[in-house]
Design an enzyme around this catalytic site. Structure first.
Site, short mmCIF file in Angstrom:
data_model
loop_
_atom_site.label_atom_id
_atom_site.label_comp_id
_atom_site.label_asym_id
_atom_site.label_seq_id
_atom_site.Cartn_x
_atom_site.Cartn_y
_atom_site.Cartn_z
N THR A 191 11.03 -10.12 -48.84
CA THR A 191 11.35 -9.22 -47.53
C THR A 191 11.93 -8.07 -47.44
O THR A 191 12.86 -7.59 -48.43
CB THR A 191 11.62 -10.44 -46.58
OG1 THR A 191 13.05 -10.85 -46.76
CG2 THR A 191 10.98 -11.87 -46.65
N LYS A 242 11.49 -4.55 -50.25
CA LYS A 242 9.93 -4.30 -50.63
C LYS A 242 9.75 -3.07 -51.56
O LYS A 242 8.98 -2.74 -52.03
CB LYS A 242 9.03 -4.42 -49.31
CG LYS A 242 9.15 -5.89 -48.71
CD LYS A 242 7.98 -5.89 -47.68
CE LYS A 242 7.83 -7.08 -47.11
NZ LYS A 242 6.70 -7.46 -46.23
N ASN A 292 5.69 -7.26 -51.88
CA ASN A 292 5.89 -8.61 -51.20
C ASN A 292 6.13 -9.63 -52.03
O ASN A 292 6.63 -10.69 -51.56
CB ASN A 292 5.37 -8.72 -49.92
CG ASN A 292 4.15 -9.48 -50.00
OD1 ASN A 292 3.22 -8.94 -51.01
ND2 ASN A 292 3.72 -10.33 -49.43
N ASP A 346 0.50 -8.49 -47.98
CA ASP A 346 0.74 -8.44 -46.72
C ASP A 346 -0.66 -7.67 -46.03
O ASP A 346 -1.07 -8.38 -44.77
CB ASP A 346 1.82 -7.42 -46.11
CG ASP A 346 3.07 -8.08 -46.60
OD1 ASP A 346 3.38 -9.31 -46.34
OD2 ASP A 346 4.25 -7.46 -46.60
N GLY A 380 7.00 1.74 -40.40
CA GLY A 380 7.50 1.29 -41.26
C GLY A 380 6.83 0.73 -42.63
O GLY A 380 5.61 0.98 -42.71
N GLY A 381 7.28 -0.37 -43.25
CA GLY A 381 6.85 -0.93 -44.49
C GLY A 381 5.46 -1.42 -44.04
O GLY A 381 4.45 -1.70 -44.69
N THR A 383 10.04 8.10 -34.30
CA THR A 383 10.05 9.48 -35.07
C THR A 383 8.79 9.76 -35.71
O THR A 383 8.22 9.44 -36.69
CB THR A 383 11.21 9.10 -36.38
OG1 THR A 383 12.36 8.44 -35.86
CG2 THR A 383 11.56 10.30 -37.28
N ARG A 442 8.21 10.76 -39.37
CA ARG A 442 7.90 9.62 -40.29
C ARG A 442 6.37 9.29 -40.28
O ARG A 442 5.86 8.77 -41.34
CB ARG A 442 9.03 8.35 -39.95
CG ARG A 442 8.80 7.33 -40.93
CD ARG A 442 9.77 6.23 -40.73
NE ARG A 442 9.90 5.38 -41.75
CZ ARG A 442 10.55 4.29 -41.71
NH1 ARG A 442 11.57 4.04 -40.78
NH2 ARG A 442 10.32 3.45 -42.78
#
Length: 265
Positions: free
Chosen positions: A56, A60, A80, A95, A122-123, A146, A149
Site C-alpha cells: 500500500t 507502491k 501493489n 489495482d 496520485g498513484g 496541483t 501534476r
C-alpha cells in the site's frame, strides 16, 4: 501487507474469505513498514512458505527499486503486489484491473465512447487512467489541486480542467471517477468536489474510497440520479487478481465482498 496500516485495514478479512473457498490454510498478515525499511522487510519474508506480498502507500513506487516489474506495473508507475520467483522479486499492479472488474460486474456496462472525468492525480489515478484509456473513452478530463501534476499524466487529446469548471464538464452518460482519499474515514463529512443541483442523464459516479461505503460524495450523486460505484469492489477485485497472480487460483469475489462489508459494520 506492507505499508500504511490504515490503507487496507480490512484486507485480512477478505483475503481469508478467499483462502477458505478452497480450504487452503493460508494466512494473511498485516505489517506496517516505512519506505526505507522495505528492502530489509522483504529480505525477512523470503522463504518457502511465502505466497506473495501486497503493498500500500507509500510503498507502491519505492518497490520498483527492489523487483522486476510487470509490463502492467511499468505502464502504471506503481506496484501493489510482489512475488518471489526463487531468485528475485517480481512486481505487478492489480489495482487498475480490479477497478475495471468491479465496474463491469456491478454496473454491467462499458466505458467506450463515454466522456470520463477523473479527480486526483496520485498513484490510484495512474492505475485507473491506464485501464480507462484501454477502453477507448470519447474524451478524458483530469482535475487536481496541483494542475501541473495532472498535466504530467496527460496523453494526446486529454486535458486538465479547473475545479470550478466541474459542473460545466459534466455531460450525458459521462463517467466521473474520484481517485483521491477525500471522504475516507475519519473524514467522512468531506467531499472532493461539490455536485451541481442537477445532473445530466446517465451520469455514473465512481469513488475509490471504500470506508465509509458509500461516501458522502457518492450519496450526493445518487440523490441527483447518478448510478454509483463504491470502492469496495475495487478492493475485492484487486485482491482476487493478486491471489490469482500469486497462486494460479482465482477465488470468487462474492464471499470476499461479504467479509469486507461485515468488517466495515
Amino acid at each position: 501487507l506492507l505499508g500504511s496500516p490504515v490503507a487496507h485495514a480490512r484486507s485480512p478479512q477478505l483475503h481469508q474469505a478467499a483462502y477458505a473457498q478452497g480450504g487452503q490454510r493460508w494466512h494473511f498478515e498485516r505489517r506496517g513498514v516505512v519506505p526505507e525499511r522495505l528492502e530489509a522487510a522483504l529480505a525477512e519474508l523470503v522463504g518457502p512458505n511465502l505466497l506473495g506480498v501486497n503493498l500500500t502507500l507509500p510503498l507502491k513506487e519505492v518497490a520498483f527499486s527492489h523487483c522486476s516489474p510487470s509490463a502492467e506495473a511499468s505502464s502504471i508507475g506503481a506496484i501493489n503486489c510482489l512475488r518471489w520467483n526463487g531468485q528475485h522479486w517480481e512486481g505487478h499492479n492489480s489495482d487498475g484491473q480490479g477497478w475495471l472488474d468491479s465496474f463491469h460486474e456491478e454496473l454491467g456496462t462499458t466505458i467506450g465512447g463515454r466522456k470520463v472525468l477523473v479527480l486526483g492525480a496520485g498513484g490510484a489515478c495512474r492505475a485507473i487512467l491506464h485501464k480507462v484509456r484501454q477502453q477507448q473513452p470519447a474524451s478524458l478530463v483530469l482535475f487536481n489541486r496541483t494542475p501541473e501534476r495532472a498535466r504530467a499524466l496527460l496523453q494526446e487529446g486529454e486535458r486538465v480542467a479547473d475545479w470550478s469548471e466541474f459542473g460545466d464538464e459534466l455531460a450525458p452518460h459521462c463517467l466521473v471517477i474520484q481517485t483521491t482519499s477525500v471522504g475516507m474515514w475519519p473524514h467522512q463529512d468531506q467531499v472532493a468536489v461539490e455536485w451541481p443541483d442537477s445532473l445530466p442523464s446517465g451520469v455514473i459516479a465512481s469513488d475509490l474510497v471504500y470506508n465509509p461505503s458509500p461516501t458522502l460524495w457518492l450519496q450526493q450523486a445518487s440523490e441527483r440520479g447518478a448510478r454509483t460505484l463504491d470502492g469496495c469492489g475495487m478492493l475485492v477485485h484487486q485482491a482476487v487478481r493478486a491471489i490469482e497472480w500469486w497462486t494460479g487460483l482465482k477465488p470468487k469475489s462474492a464471499p470476499m465482498r461479504a467479509a469486507l462489508l461485515a468488517s466495515l459494520r
